[in-house]
Design a protein around this motif. Structure first.
Motif, PDB file in Angstrom:
ATOM      1  N   GLU A 158     -37.036  44.214  54.076  1.00 23.84           N
ATOM      2  CA  GLU A 158     -36.839  44.401  55.508  1.00 23.84           C
ATOM      3  C   GLU A 158     -37.849  43.609  56.326  1.00 23.84           C
ATOM      4  OE1 GLU A 158     -39.008  48.435  56.801  1.00 23.84           O
ATOM      5  OE2 GLU A 158     -37.477  48.764  55.270  1.00 23.84           O
ATOM      6  N   ARG A 159     -37.347  42.982  57.376  1.00 25.08           N
ATOM      7  CA  ARG A 159     -38.159  42.290  58.366  1.00 25.08           C
ATOM      8  C   ARG A 159     -38.785  40.997  57.831  1.00 25.08           C
ATOM      9  NH1 ARG A 159     -41.472  43.531  62.208  1.00 25.08           N
ATOM     10  NH2 ARG A 159     -40.033  42.098  63.200  1.00 25.08           N
ATOM     11  N   ARG A 160     -38.268  40.457  56.738  1.00 20.26           N
ATOM     12  CA  ARG A 160     -38.748  39.165  56.241  1.00 20.26           C
ATOM     13  C   ARG A 160     -37.581  38.185  56.311  1.00 20.26           C
ATOM     14  NH1 ARG A 160     -42.381  43.189  56.301  1.00 20.26           N
ATOM     15  NH2 ARG A 160     -44.430  42.486  55.592  1.00 20.26           N
ATOM     16  N   PHE A 161     -37.421  37.523  57.449  1.00 20.30           N
ATOM     17  CA  PHE A 161     -36.309  36.612  57.725  1.00 20.30           C
ATOM     18  C   PHE A 161     -34.995  37.262  57.291  1.00 20.30           C
ATOM     19  CE2 PHE A 161     -33.950  32.690  58.169  1.00 20.30           C
ATOM     20  CZ  PHE A 161     -34.631  32.050  59.184  1.00 20.30           C
ATOM     21  N   GLN A 162     -34.782  38.469  57.775  1.00 15.75           N
ATOM     22  CA  GLN A 162     -33.630  39.270  57.374  1.00 15.75           C
ATOM     23  C   GLN A 162     -32.478  39.085  58.365  1.00 15.75           C
ATOM     24  OE1 GLN A 162     -34.335  43.492  57.428  1.00 15.75           O
ATOM     25  NE2 GLN A 162     -32.424  43.988  56.392  1.00 15.75           N
ATOM     26  N   PHE A 163     -31.340  38.658  57.857  1.00 13.00           N
ATOM     27  CA  PHE A 163     -30.141  38.560  58.679  1.00 13.00           C
ATOM     28  C   PHE A 163     -29.593  39.974  58.871  1.00 13.00           C
ATOM     29  CE2 PHE A 163     -30.483  34.263  57.215  1.00 13.00           C
ATOM     30  CZ  PHE A 163     -29.881  33.472  58.188  1.00 13.00           C
ATOM     31  N   ILE A 164     -29.609  40.455  60.104  1.00 13.28           N
ATOM     32  CA  ILE A 164     -29.093  41.799  60.353  1.00 13.28           C
ATOM     33  C   ILE A 164     -27.729  41.770  61.035  1.00 13.28           C
ATOM     34  CG2 ILE A 164     -31.391  42.837  60.430  1.00 13.28           C
ATOM     35  CD1 ILE A 164     -31.020  42.998  63.510  1.00 13.28           C
ATOM     36  N   TYR A 165     -27.316  40.577  61.506  1.00  9.16           N
ATOM     37  CA  TYR A 165     -25.985  40.434  62.090  1.00  9.16           C
ATOM     38  C   TYR A 165     -25.543  38.988  61.920  1.00  9.16           C
ATOM     39  CZ  TYR A 165     -22.068  40.649  65.385  1.00  9.16           C
ATOM     40  OH  TYR A 165     -20.818  40.607  65.954  1.00  9.16           O
ATOM     41  N   GLU A 166     -24.358  38.787  61.332  1.00 12.58           N
ATOM     42  CA  GLU A 166     -23.811  37.444  61.136  1.00 12.58           C
ATOM     43  C   GLU A 166     -22.329  37.470  61.479  1.00 12.58           C
ATOM     44  OE1 GLU A 166     -25.356  35.002  57.669  1.00 12.58           O
ATOM     45  OE2 GLU A 166     -25.715  37.025  56.903  1.00 12.58           O
ATOM     46  N   ASP A 167     -22.007  36.976  62.677  1.00 12.07           N
ATOM     47  CA  ASP A 167     -20.605  36.890  63.091  1.00 12.07           C
ATOM     48  C   ASP A 167     -20.471  35.663  63.984  1.00 12.07           C
ATOM     49  OD1 ASP A 167     -17.950  37.300  63.729  1.00 12.07           O
ATOM     50  OD2 ASP A 167     -18.148  39.450  63.979  1.00 12.07           O
ATOM     51  N   ASP A 168     -20.100  35.859  65.248  1.00 17.23           N
ATOM     52  CA  ASP A 168     -19.993  34.707  66.143  1.00 17.23           C
ATOM     53  C   ASP A 168     -21.380  34.199  66.557  1.00 17.23           C
ATOM     54  OD1 ASP A 168     -20.147  37.229  67.454  1.00 17.23           O
ATOM     55  OD2 ASP A 168     -19.715  36.253  69.370  1.00 17.23           O
ATOM     56  N   PHE A 169     -22.392  35.032  66.386  1.00 18.67           N
ATOM     57  CA  PHE A 169     -23.788  34.615  66.513  1.00 18.67           C
ATOM     58  C   PHE A 169     -24.573  35.374  65.455  1.00 18.67           C
ATOM     59  CE2 PHE A 169     -23.642  38.395  69.126  1.00 18.67           C
ATOM     60  CZ  PHE A 169     -24.880  38.996  68.934  1.00 18.67           C
ATOM     61  N   ARG A 170     -25.834  35.029  65.289  1.00 21.06           N
ATOM     62  CA  ARG A 170     -26.643  35.665  64.251  1.00 21.06           C
ATOM     63  C   ARG A 170     -27.912  36.277  64.839  1.00 21.06           C
ATOM     64  NH1 ARG A 170     -26.665  30.622  60.157  1.00 21.06           N
ATOM     65  NH2 ARG A 170     -26.438  29.570  62.167  1.00 21.06           N
ATOM     66  N   ILE A 171     -28.299  37.421  64.282  1.00 26.32           N
ATOM     67  CA  ILE A 171     -29.574  38.051  64.628  1.00 26.32           C
ATOM     68  C   ILE A 171     -30.426  38.070  63.358  1.00 26.32           C
ATOM     69  CG2 ILE A 171     -30.762  40.084  65.514  1.00 26.32           C
ATOM     70  CD1 ILE A 171     -28.181  40.949  66.873  1.00 26.32           C
ATOM     71  N   ILE A 172     -31.622  37.508  63.474  1.00 27.38           N
ATOM     72  CA  ILE A 172     -32.564  37.459  62.355  1.00 27.38           C
ATOM     73  C   ILE A 172     -33.803  38.263  62.735  1.00 27.38           C
ATOM     74  CG2 ILE A 172     -33.989  35.966  60.910  1.00 27.38           C
ATOM     75  CD1 ILE A 172     -32.006  33.690  61.551  1.00 27.38           C
ATOM     76  N   ASP A 173     -34.250  39.099  61.832  1.00 26.88           N
ATOM     77  CA  ASP A 173     -35.425  39.949  62.055  1.00 26.88           C
ATOM     78  C   ASP A 173     -36.563  39.435  61.184  1.00 26.88           C
ATOM     79  OD1 ASP A 173     -37.027  42.030  62.919  1.00 26.88           O
ATOM     80  OD2 ASP A 173     -36.131  43.526  61.584  1.00 26.88           O
ATOM     81  N   ASP A 174     -37.695  39.078  61.799  1.00 27.90           N
ATOM     82  CA  ASP A 174     -38.783  38.478  61.024  1.00 27.90           C
ATOM     83  C   ASP A 174     -40.139  39.022  61.450  1.00 27.90           C
ATOM     84  OD1 ASP A 174     -39.396  36.240  58.996  1.00 27.90           O
ATOM     85  OD2 ASP A 174     -40.814  35.850  60.607  1.00 27.90           O
ATOM     86  N   HIS A 175     -40.992  39.202  60.454  1.00 29.63           N
ATOM     87  CA  HIS A 175     -42.336  39.774  60.629  1.00 29.63           C
ATOM     88  C   HIS A 175     -43.223  38.924  61.533  1.00 29.63           C
ATOM     89  CE1 HIS A 175     -45.319  42.666  59.472  1.00 29.63           C
ATOM     90  NE2 HIS A 175     -46.109  41.795  58.893  1.00 29.63           N
ATOM     91  N   PHE A 176     -43.139  37.586  61.454  1.00 28.66           N
ATOM     92  CA  PHE A 176     -43.758  36.665  62.418  1.00 28.66           C
ATOM     93  C   PHE A 176     -45.215  37.020  62.685  1.00 28.66           C
ATOM     94  CE2 PHE A 176     -42.797  33.890  66.231  1.00 28.66           C
ATOM     95  CZ  PHE A 176     -41.977  33.000  65.566  1.00 28.66           C
ATOM     96  N   ALA A 177     -45.989  37.226  61.609  1.00 33.73           N
ATOM     97  CA  ALA A 177     -47.297  37.861  61.737  1.00 33.73           C
ATOM     98  C   ALA A 177     -48.405  36.951  62.226  1.00 33.73           C
ATOM     99  CB  ALA A 177     -47.710  38.461  60.391  1.00 33.73           C
ATOM    100  N   ASN A 178     -48.404  35.707  61.779  1.00 29.96           N
ATOM    101  CA  ASN A 178     -49.543  34.829  62.028  1.00 29.96           C
ATOM    102  C   ASN A 178     -49.063  33.394  62.036  1.00 29.96           C
ATOM    103  OD1 ASN A 178     -49.550  33.904  59.148  1.00 29.96           O
ATOM    104  ND2 ASN A 178     -50.034  36.064  58.825  1.00 29.96           N
ATOM    105  N   ALA A 179     -49.975  32.467  62.273  1.00 31.79           N
ATOM    106  CA  ALA A 179     -49.599  31.068  62.400  1.00 31.79           C
ATOM    107  C   ALA A 179     -48.876  30.546  61.157  1.00 31.79           C
ATOM    108  CB  ALA A 179     -50.839  30.226  62.692  1.00 31.79           C
TER     109      ALA A 179
END
Length: 527
Positions: free
Chosen positions: A341-362
């Motif tokens: 979870e939350r590591r470049f995770q595709f949570i929605y893939e249809d006509d557009f995509r939602i990606i959830d990412d931890h994005f912690a540091n540089a």
């Protein structure tokens, strides 16, 4: 029950007061968790000092105290040590009968990717029908037991307790994340590691450690202190990791994605779909526990996206081989692995995509945006939770890394949030952290749509989405609740969607799951 004298043999006691041999029923380092008959260890923390709570511990029935300085008002037996954190680790290990010695211990450290590498490794071991335990940022899990984590690496007392319970649960292999904080605070002292891995390092936790050099030395100690009977898995593409090959007593196994001089090398990498296909070539023979690995090549296909996933999988493959897992089992396990979870995770893939990412540091941001640069989409919409409680340096570097990729990704504006209602006090964004982020964005000419509350920021992004776009939910603790909020809002916008299918990506979530009443709350845009 344990004999106090026998326990104290595990630490260097400088001086004693009121010594009395006795049986100890437990160990505690938090006064509110003391039970009658416990040995209370006074720990100096960032916010308070355990020595201040000796009266409370005594009132709750503590039988003896381990201190760095004596309490003249306390009549209980007191044992003075130079470092109570080191003492806590040694005492806990002794109290629980040295459980790590009865387990195959695998410790993984990295600035980025240690969570995914840990879960990948665990998946490989489970595919080989090994009974595993996992300890890390997301959870502690073994047998039928599972609980969300408070710390990436638990306090030494909690860690040893979990390891002892794993022994009781017939666990054979434990895969754990080892943070720089845990190493610096002696949480993993006395843990007998069989395999240690150092994947990468970039600037992170500088405000905590004081300098990059101190941060590196904390992480490097996992490798430098490894025993001659253990293995160290090192990434040749990371200079700091590669340099450790000559600084350890452990046997060394190396890998590389770009550097082909290691034992394992990545070949024929294809990231055109975002999900990697590549070959793994064993270039140098090695032997472990009677298993001989000769030069050969095999194919890997990952189900999770990202260039960084290739590095994580290379480390996991190396560890799997060291644990005697057959190559076909490794290949099958990685193909089936659906990510963390939350590591470049595709949570929605249809006509557009939602990606959830931890994005912690540089470093993490860099590999995430690099992966997006490989992908095809119309427009990128970033909803970024500014990182609270990490200081100016981390937030400036995070912002500068986003700016570095802005022109390549066509990024002219960003939606940002303080996530006021969705973070703990320690993760609140300070005015200083907010201002340094905004300043970097302003100097780069990137417009920032800033919201105090996370639901408002996500709503703003979803309401302007177009077919073919990507929404990136980016951030650490401040974005933990982002995925559920986004899917709830999407369902309100598109009530015809199959709700069960829509929320399928969150079915095993540990962090960031709350009641609908809270996630649908709204605030106002802030300046």
């Amino acid at each position: 029950m344990k004999n106090l004298n026998r326990l104290l043999e595990s630490v260097n006691v400088i001086e004693t007061r009121n010594h009395k041999d006795m049986e100890i029923s437990g160990i505690s380092c938090h006064s509110d968790k003391v039970c009658p008959g416990d040995l209370f260890v006074c720990i100096k923390g960032y916010l308070t000092d355990g020595h201040l709570y000796i009266p409370q511990a005594a009132a709750k029935g503590a039988a003896a105290i381990v201190v760095e300085r004596f309490d003249d008002k306390c009549s209980l037996p007191q044992y003075k040590v130079a470092d109570s954190r080191q003492a806590l680790a040694a005492l806990s290990d002794a109290f629980y009968d040295h459980p790590s010695c009865k387990l195959n211990m695998i410790g993984i450290t990295a600035t980025n990717g240690k969570t995914t590498t840990t879960f990948m490794t665990n998946a490989i071991l489970e595919a080989h029908d090994l009974n595993t335990g996992i300890i890390g940022t997301v959870m502690v899990r073994y047998g039928s037991f599972s609980e969300p984590s408070v710390l990436t690496t638990p306090e030494s007392l909690d860690l040893q307790r979990h390891l002892a319970r794993m022994v009781q649960s017939n666990v054979t292999h434990v895969v754990m994340e080892v943070s720089s904080s845990a190493l610096g605070m002696h949480r993993v002292d006395n843990v007998d590691f069989d395999i240690v891995a150092f994947n990468n390092i970039s600037r992170e936790h500088i405000d905590l450690h004081g300098s990059f050099e101190d941060y590196y030395n904390s992480k490097a100690s996992l490798i430098r202190n490894a025993s001659s009977s253990s293995w160290a898995v090192l990434n040749l593409d990371d200079k700091y990791s590669a340099d450790l090959a000559t600084q350890t007593r452990a046997k060394v196994l190396t890998y590389g994605v770009e550097n082909g001089n290691g034992h394992l090398s990545c070949t024929r990498l294809d990231l055109s779909t975002g999900r990697a296909r590549f070959g793994v070539e064993i270039r140098k023979p090695f032997e472990v526990n009677g298993i001989k690995y000769s030069p050969c090549e095999f194919d890997i296909e990952l189900s999770i996206p990202g260039y960084h996933s290739v590095y994580n999988s290379m480390a996991a493959i190396a560890i799997g081989l060291l644990c005697g897992v057959p190559v076909p089992t490794i290949v099958k396990a990685l193909k089936a692995f659906e990510g963390v979870e939350r590591r470049f995770q595709f949570i929605y893939e249809d006509d557009f995509r939602i990606i959830d990412d931890h994005f912690a540091n540089a470093g993490n941001i860099n590999v995430t945006l690099e992966t997006l640069n490989f992908m095809e989409y119309n427009s990128l919409n970033i909803v970024y939770a500014i990182r609270g409680g990490r200081g100016r340096i981390t937030n400036r570097e995070n912002a500068e890394t986003i700016v570095k990729w802005a022109s390549k990704l066509g990024l002219r504006e960003i939606t940002a949030t303080l996530s006021r209602s969705h973070v703990a006090k320690k993760d609140m964004v300070t005015e200083e952290e907010k201002e340094v982020f905004l300043k970097v964005m302003e100097e780069a000419g990137i417009k920032v749509n800033l919201f105090k509350e996370l639901p408002d920021a996500i709503s703003y992004a979803l309401n302007k989405i177009q077919p073919g776009d990507v929404v990136l939910l980016a951030g650490c603790q401040g974005m933990d609740f982002g995925a559920q909020i986004a899917l709830e809002q999407l369902y309100r916008l598109r009530p015809h969607l199959d709700r069960q299918k829509l929320f399928e990506p969150l079915k095993n979530r540990v962090a960031g799951i709350t009641s609908p009443e809270l996630i649908l709350c709204h605030g106002r845009q802030t300046n």
